[in-house]
Design a protein around this motif. Structure first.
Motif, PDB file in Angstrom:
ATOM      1  N   THR A 148       0.828  -1.222   0.000  1.00 15.53           N
ATOM      2  CA  THR A 148       0.000   0.000   0.000  1.00 15.53           C
ATOM      3  C   THR A 148       0.854   1.261   0.000  1.00 15.53           C
ATOM      4  O   THR A 148       0.381   2.328  -0.398  1.00 15.53           O
ATOM      5  CB  THR A 148      -0.913   0.026   1.235  1.00 15.53           C
ATOM      6  N   LEU A 189       3.343   1.791  -1.836  1.00 12.19           N
ATOM      7  CA  LEU A 189       3.900   2.035  -3.173  1.00 12.19           C
ATOM      8  C   LEU A 189       3.112   3.080  -3.946  1.00 12.19           C
ATOM      9  O   LEU A 189       3.610   3.635  -4.930  1.00 12.19           O
ATOM     10  CB  LEU A 189       3.948   0.730  -3.980  1.00 12.19           C
ATOM     11  N   VAL A 190       1.867   3.322  -3.547  1.00 10.05           N
ATOM     12  CA  VAL A 190       1.037   4.284  -4.289  1.00 10.05           C
ATOM     13  C   VAL A 190       0.621   5.438  -3.374  1.00 10.05           C
ATOM     14  O   VAL A 190       0.593   5.302  -2.147  1.00 10.05           O
ATOM     15  CB  VAL A 190      -0.234   3.613  -4.868  1.00 10.05           C
ATOM     16  N   GLN A 191       0.328   6.567  -4.002  1.00 11.97           N
ATOM     17  CA  GLN A 191      -0.208   7.706  -3.247  1.00 11.97           C
ATOM     18  C   GLN A 191      -1.494   8.173  -3.929  1.00 11.97           C
ATOM     19  O   GLN A 191      -1.711   7.944  -5.120  1.00 11.97           O
ATOM     20  CB  GLN A 191       0.800   8.851  -3.175  1.00 11.97           C
ATOM     21  N   GLY A 210      -1.184   7.460  -8.059  1.00 12.12           N
ATOM     22  CA  GLY A 210       0.076   7.351  -8.798  1.00 12.12           C
ATOM     23  C   GLY A 210       1.136   6.755  -7.899  1.00 12.12           C
ATOM     24  O   GLY A 210       0.907   6.536  -6.706  1.00 12.12           O
ATOM     25  N   PRO A 211       2.304   6.493  -8.467  1.00  6.81           N
ATOM     26  CA  PRO A 211       3.377   5.925  -7.637  1.00  6.81           C
ATOM     27  C   PRO A 211       3.851   6.932  -6.591  1.00  6.81           C
ATOM     28  O   PRO A 211       3.982   8.121  -6.887  1.00  6.81           O
ATOM     29  CB  PRO A 211       4.480   5.612  -8.651  1.00  6.81           C
ATOM     30  N   ALA A 212       4.066   6.443  -5.374  1.00 10.19           N
ATOM     31  CA  ALA A 212       4.504   7.331  -4.290  1.00 10.19           C
ATOM     32  C   ALA A 212       6.000   7.576  -4.389  1.00 10.19           C
ATOM     33  O   ALA A 212       6.761   6.648  -4.692  1.00 10.19           O
ATOM     34  CB  ALA A 212       4.173   6.696  -2.946  1.00 10.19           C
ATOM     35  N   GLY A 256       8.307   5.358  -2.485  1.00 13.08           N
ATOM     36  CA  GLY A 256       7.390   4.271  -2.088  1.00 13.08           C
ATOM     37  C   GLY A 256       8.104   2.943  -1.900  1.00 13.08           C
ATOM     38  O   GLY A 256       7.944   2.304  -0.845  1.00 13.08           O
ATOM     39  N   PRO A 257       8.923   2.505  -2.878  1.00 13.40           N
ATOM     40  CA  PRO A 257       9.615   1.217  -2.704  1.00 13.40           C
ATOM     41  C   PRO A 257      10.512   1.192  -1.470  1.00 13.40           C
ATOM     42  O   PRO A 257      10.580   0.184  -0.770  1.00 13.40           O
ATOM     43  CB  PRO A 257      10.441   1.085  -3.998  1.00 13.40           C
ATOM     44  N   ASP A 315      -0.834   9.722   3.618  1.00 22.89           N
ATOM     45  CA  ASP A 315      -0.447   9.743   2.208  1.00 22.89           C
ATOM     46  C   ASP A 315       0.556  10.874   1.957  1.00 22.89           C
ATOM     47  O   ASP A 315       0.384  11.979   2.490  1.00 22.89           O
ATOM     48  CB  ASP A 315      -1.703   9.954   1.349  1.00 22.89           C
ATOM     49  N   LYS A 351      -7.387   5.548   0.683  1.00 24.06           N
ATOM     50  CA  LYS A 351      -6.616   4.421   0.130  1.00 24.06           C
ATOM     51  C   LYS A 351      -6.912   3.125   0.893  1.00 24.06           C
ATOM     52  O   LYS A 351      -7.324   2.130   0.305  1.00 24.06           O
ATOM     53  CB  LYS A 351      -5.121   4.753   0.194  1.00 24.06           C
TER      54      LYS A 351
END
Lengths: 252, 232
Positions: free
Chosen positions: A80, A82-84, A96-98, A101-102, B166, B177
């Motif tokens: 979770t 990995l995205v924002q 989209g990709p955070a 994130g990784p 976020d 989310k």
């Protein structure tokens, strides 16, 4: 009996006092959660794994079967990050990709995996039946301890009953489709309820015949806290913490 | 789904433990008082806890095709009332953490708050509301199980959103989310648990009335509906 508890009863550290093992395992858990994930959680995870496999001699296959459950939750939970959420007005899209994130997901995965291993160190070496009678020393009311001990003992009987009933239902095609499965599960839940109270009633009758007064005292193994083990555990946790903080300054 | 071991930052873990503690202490006092007044109820409470633990271990099919387990908090709150459920839920979560590696010790407070405190109270409130509106037993039981399940996951979403806001939209974005992810899986599961709980209570009305009546030892008033089914 559940696999982790069964393993705990035959553990090499079974005869150690629960406090000995709690200091070590919960100390490592606290370190895994509190230290920076890199390199702290990685170091805690590695040390805990060595303790589990080499010192406590937990069979690797058994450990993996128990660890893959929380590991699955750790991986799912990390994804979770990995995205924002950008919002509806953002031209880049609602999600989209955070950024980073990784990295954050990997840090969270390391922290949860290390903490899970540390708790497994306690669970794999300490049967709950050793812990529960000693909870009164921590200030837990005796009535709550009695109820908790009963829950523990009755759960195994009930799980066996439920397993047998489920096999019988399956043999009578009780799980062939979703509707049948739902009906069978409802029957299973109701049977569990009735059997739980039937066990309790019979236990009550048996205890009444032995002069039951409301106290369910059980014999506890006369093992003592080992100051050397506790001191070594504290030293190990301190050593891991110090090394992690030192490596954190040196490593990128 | 419980929050996994180590998932929450230390401050959050401590804060949720502090938030759950008064409810668990209140439940423990109620339980102690009950046991003192009626020593035989210890065994019934033990049976209740074992039932909740086993219920939470049952796998139920989800509409999405996956499988999950019922929280059991709605049924538990209706049968045993929320203060007792706070204690039984805590015991269940502790056992799940140590015996099944499901949940955790550092996240026990957060899981207790969502599953053993808010879920049962919300479920019980829904049950009482439907009964107060002269709804029959089965819709009330469905409302209890559905509300308890869904509330548990809403609180879990909020706990996760607070811990991991976020990067772009903060708490609100994270809540959307986590809530969005749970909505896909948990709304169908809440419906499934509601239906399953109705079936369980219906079967209990047929085969377990004696056991339900015996719960009177925990000091509550039972009501018997038009079909003769005993429930609170």
């Amino acid at each position: 009996m559940l696999p982790i508890d069964a393993a705990a009863h035959t553990s090499r550290w079974r005869r150690r006092h629960p406090v000995d093992k709690a200091v070590l395992a919960l100390g490592l858990t606290a370190a895994a959660v509190a230290l920076p994930p890199w390199p702290g959680a990685v170091l805690v995870g590695a040390v805990t794994l060595v303790l589990l496999l080499c010192a406590a001699r937990v069979p690797a296959g058994r450990l993996w079967r128990a660890f893959r459950v929380p590991l699955g939750f750790c991986v799912t939970g990390s994804l979770t990050l990995l995205v924002q959420v950008n919002g509806f007005s953002d031209p880049a899209g609602f999600v989209g990709p955070a950024p980073d994130g990784p990295l954050h997901a990997a840090e969270l995965l390391a922290r949860t995996a290390a903490a899970s291993l540390a708790v497994l160190l306690f669970a794999f070496t300490t049967p709950l039946s050793d812990v529960l009678p000693r909870l009164t020393a921590l200030g837990v009311p005796p009535a709550v301890v009695d109820v908790t001990a009963l829950v523990y003992r009755m759960s195994f009987l009930l799980l066996d009953s439920v397993s047998t009933v489920r096999e019988a239902q399956a043999a009578r095609l009780g799980y062939t489709d979703r509707r049948a499965a739902r009906r069978s599960l409802a029957g299973l839940g109701a049977t569990a309820f009735v059997r739980a109270f039937d066990h309790a009633a019979r236990l009550q009758d048996g205890l009444a015949g032995r002069g039951y007064t409301g106290s369910l005292r059980v014999l506890v193994d006369d093992v003592r806290i080992c100051p050397r083990f506790v001191a070594a555990s504290l030293a190990l946790v301190a050593c891991v913490t110090g090394t992690a903080l030192l490596l954190g300054r040196i490593l990128p | 789904m419980h929050i996994a071991e180590g998932y929450l930052p230390p401050l959050h873990a401590v804060a949720w433990s502090a938030a759950a503690a008064p409810f668990v202490v209140h439940g423990a006092r109620a339980l102690t008082r009950e046991v003192r007044e009626n020593p035989g109820s210890t065994l019934m409470l033990g049976a209740s806890g074992a039932f909740v633990f086993v219920l939470s271990a049952l796998k139920i099919p989800s509409v999405t095709g996956s499988c999950s387990h019922p929280t059991g908090t709605g049924l538990g709150a209706v049968l045993f009332r929320p203060p007792v459920m706070a204690v039984l839920g805590t015991v269940t979560l502790l056992f799940q953490a140590l015996l099944l590696a499901h949940g955790g010790l550092t996240t026990l407070g957060a899981n207790v708050f969502s599953m053993a405190v808010v879920g049962p109270w919300a479920g019980y409130a829904a049950y009482r509301a439907v009964r107060a509106l002269r709804g029959s037993l089965m819709p009330a039981v469905f409302a209890a199980a559905f509300t308890a399940d869904l509330t548990t996951y809403c609180v879990t979403s909020a706990q996760l959103a607070l811990a991991f806001p976020d990067p772009a939209t903060g708490f609100a974005g994270a809540l959307a989310k986590f809530g969005g992810i749970f909505a896909v899986t948990q709304v169908p599961l809440a419906v499934s648990e509601g239906l399953l709980t109705v079936l369980v209570v219906r079967l209990l009305g047929q085969s377990g009335r004696g056991e339900l009546a015996r719960l009177d030892t925990t000091g509550r008033e039972d009501t018997t509906d038009a079909e003769g089914t005993v429930a609170r």
